[in-house]
Scaffold this motif. Structure first.
Motif, short mmCIF file in Angstrom:
data_model
loop_
_atom_site.label_atom_id
_atom_site.label_comp_id
_atom_site.label_asym_id
_atom_site.label_seq_id
_atom_site.Cartn_x
_atom_site.Cartn_y
_atom_site.Cartn_z
N ALA A 64 -44.42 50.34 -35.64
CA ALA A 64 -44.90 50.11 -37.00
C ALA A 64 -43.70 50.12 -37.96
CB ALA A 64 -45.90 51.20 -37.40
N ASP A 65 -43.93 49.66 -39.18
CA ASP A 65 -42.85 49.58 -40.16
C ASP A 65 -42.27 50.94 -40.51
OD1 ASP A 65 -43.15 46.84 -40.26
OD2 ASP A 65 -44.43 46.86 -42.05
N ALA A 67 -52.25 46.11 -34.90
CA ALA A 67 -52.84 45.22 -35.89
C ALA A 67 -51.91 45.10 -37.09
CB ALA A 67 -54.21 45.75 -36.32
N PRO A 68 -51.82 43.93 -37.71
CA PRO A 68 -50.93 43.75 -38.86
C PRO A 68 -51.19 44.72 -40.00
CG PRO A 68 -51.69 41.62 -38.06
CD PRO A 68 -52.48 42.67 -37.32
N ASP A 69 -52.44 45.12 -40.19
CA ASP A 69 -52.76 46.07 -41.26
C ASP A 69 -52.68 47.52 -40.81
OD1 ASP A 69 -54.97 46.26 -39.63
OD2 ASP A 69 -56.45 45.71 -41.15
N GLY A 70 -52.27 47.74 -39.56
CA GLY A 70 -52.11 49.10 -39.05
C GLY A 70 -53.42 49.82 -38.79
N SER A 71 -54.54 49.08 -38.77
CA SER A 71 -55.83 49.74 -38.62
C SER A 71 -56.14 50.16 -37.19
CB SER A 71 -56.94 48.80 -39.11
OG SER A 71 -56.96 47.60 -38.34
N CYS A 72 -55.49 49.53 -36.23
CA CYS A 72 -55.77 49.86 -34.84
C CYS A 72 -54.60 49.45 -33.96
CB CYS A 72 -57.06 49.18 -34.36
SG CYS A 72 -56.96 47.37 -34.29
N ARG A 127 -58.67 53.07 -32.87
CA ARG A 127 -58.66 52.95 -34.33
C ARG A 127 -57.74 54.01 -34.95
NH1 ARG A 127 -62.78 49.43 -35.78
NH2 ARG A 127 -64.36 49.09 -34.15
N THR A 145 -57.11 54.13 -38.59
CA THR A 145 -57.43 54.41 -39.99
C THR A 145 -58.94 54.36 -40.21
OG1 THR A 145 -57.24 52.07 -40.60
CG2 THR A 145 -55.23 53.42 -40.75
N GLY A 169 -51.39 35.16 -36.14
CA GLY A 169 -52.29 36.28 -36.34
C GLY A 169 -53.19 36.57 -35.16
#
Length: 306
Positions: free
Chosen positions: A105-106, A162-167, A182, A184, A211
């Motif tokens: 992750a970032d 996942a790009p949004d960091g949700s999973c 998951r 978040t 994506g």
């Protein structure tokens, strides 16, 4: 799958492929070398050597490279021709065996898989016959702490964030599925199956520039293994004891699929494995697919059909 363009390597087994910021394809081969391949002209440069057997990779935007080495654990290369640092070589006081695939992750959090506690890469089919369920999905925090997110996985393999960091997703090769953990929201810490009952054995995965979740299928499902799955463990182990020449072998094919984050199938690309087979690595950028293989002495390049 459209026609392939093959980029020869000075060794075999580019098990995973990732794309560096300079456009080159990065891979690790059977002798431990980490290679950077220019896809325009096929030029190959060795940028490191792990001293083990590199498998899954993650290329950082800062030029670092995370490496899952099946013999040495989770490694980090600080730059091409730079220093290799061991990030994780044991978990809960036990040696980390069969580190398989990795993503970051970032914020520096690293997610990685360990396929099995019981078998080495050379004998990985034994885990399929035994169906040991000793694979894990692990997380290393930026301060170096390592925790197990999921245990009891059936040969944990490819990992996608996942790009949004949700999973975070992990392929379970011996269960023909992609499992979602998951990270978040109200369901944080829960698990479900994003994709199940795949038609083949999923290996490494990659998040495309489109994506989509690109999944390699090493081989179609094997009828014998499907029949063995519900049997008692002692009978499954008996198959592992028969001569190697009589054991089930992966069928030669080149096969990748792509899914969205609802689990819907978007692409199903397959061709005969006459020139390239046993695809275990995939990376997509701007409609071009780069493929790696556990056994081939080359990287293959093709296009996503319009």
């Amino acid at each position: 799958m459209p026609a392939l363009r093959v980029l020869p390597l000075p060794g075999s087994g580019p098990e995973d492929v990732v794309l560096a910021s300079d456009g080159r394809v990065l891979t690790g081969i059977g002798d431990g070398a980490i290679l950077a391949v220019d896809p325009t002209d096929g030029t190959v440069e060795q940028i490191a050597h792990t001293g083990g057997r590199p498998l899954g990779l993650h290329a950082g935007a800062d030029g670092t490279l995370l490496i899952c080495d099946s013999e040495r654990g989770l490694l980090r290369l600080d730059k091409p021709h730079g220093q290799i640092e061991v990030l994780v070589d044991e978990v809960d006081g036990q040696p980390l065996a069969f580190a398989s695939n990795v993503v970051a992750a970032d914020d520096g959090t690293i997610y990685f898989s360990a396929s099995t506690r019981r078998y080495s890469l050379d004998n990985y089919m034994g885990d399929f016959f035994e169906h040991s369920g000793t694979g894990r999905l692990l997380r290393r925090t930026p301060d170096g702490q390592v925790e197990t997110l999921l245990d009891g996985l059936q040969f944990a393999n490819g990992v996608v964030l996942a790009p949004d960091g949700s999973c975070v997703l992990v392929a379970e090769t011996a269960a023909y599925r992609v499992t979602r953990y998951r990270l978040t929201g109200e369901q944080a810490g829960t698990t479900d199956e994003l994709v199940q009952n795949l038609p083949g054995f999923p290996d490494n995965m990659g998040l495309g520039s489109d994506g989509l979740i690109w999944v390699t299928l090493v081989s179609p499902r094997n009828p014998l293994l499907d029949k063995l799955l519900p049997l008692p463990g002692v009978l499954r182990k008996a198959v592992w004891a028969i001569p190697a020449g009589l054991q089930p072998k992966p069928a030669r094919t080149a096969w990748v699929q792509a899914f969205d984050f609802t689990g819907a199938l978007v692409h199903d690309l397959q061709r005969a494995g006459d020139e390239y087979a046993m695809v275990t690595g995939v990376a997509e950028r701007d409609g071009t697919l780069y493929l790696g293989s556990l056994t081939e002495p080359a990287i293959a390049v093709t296009e996503v059909p319009a």
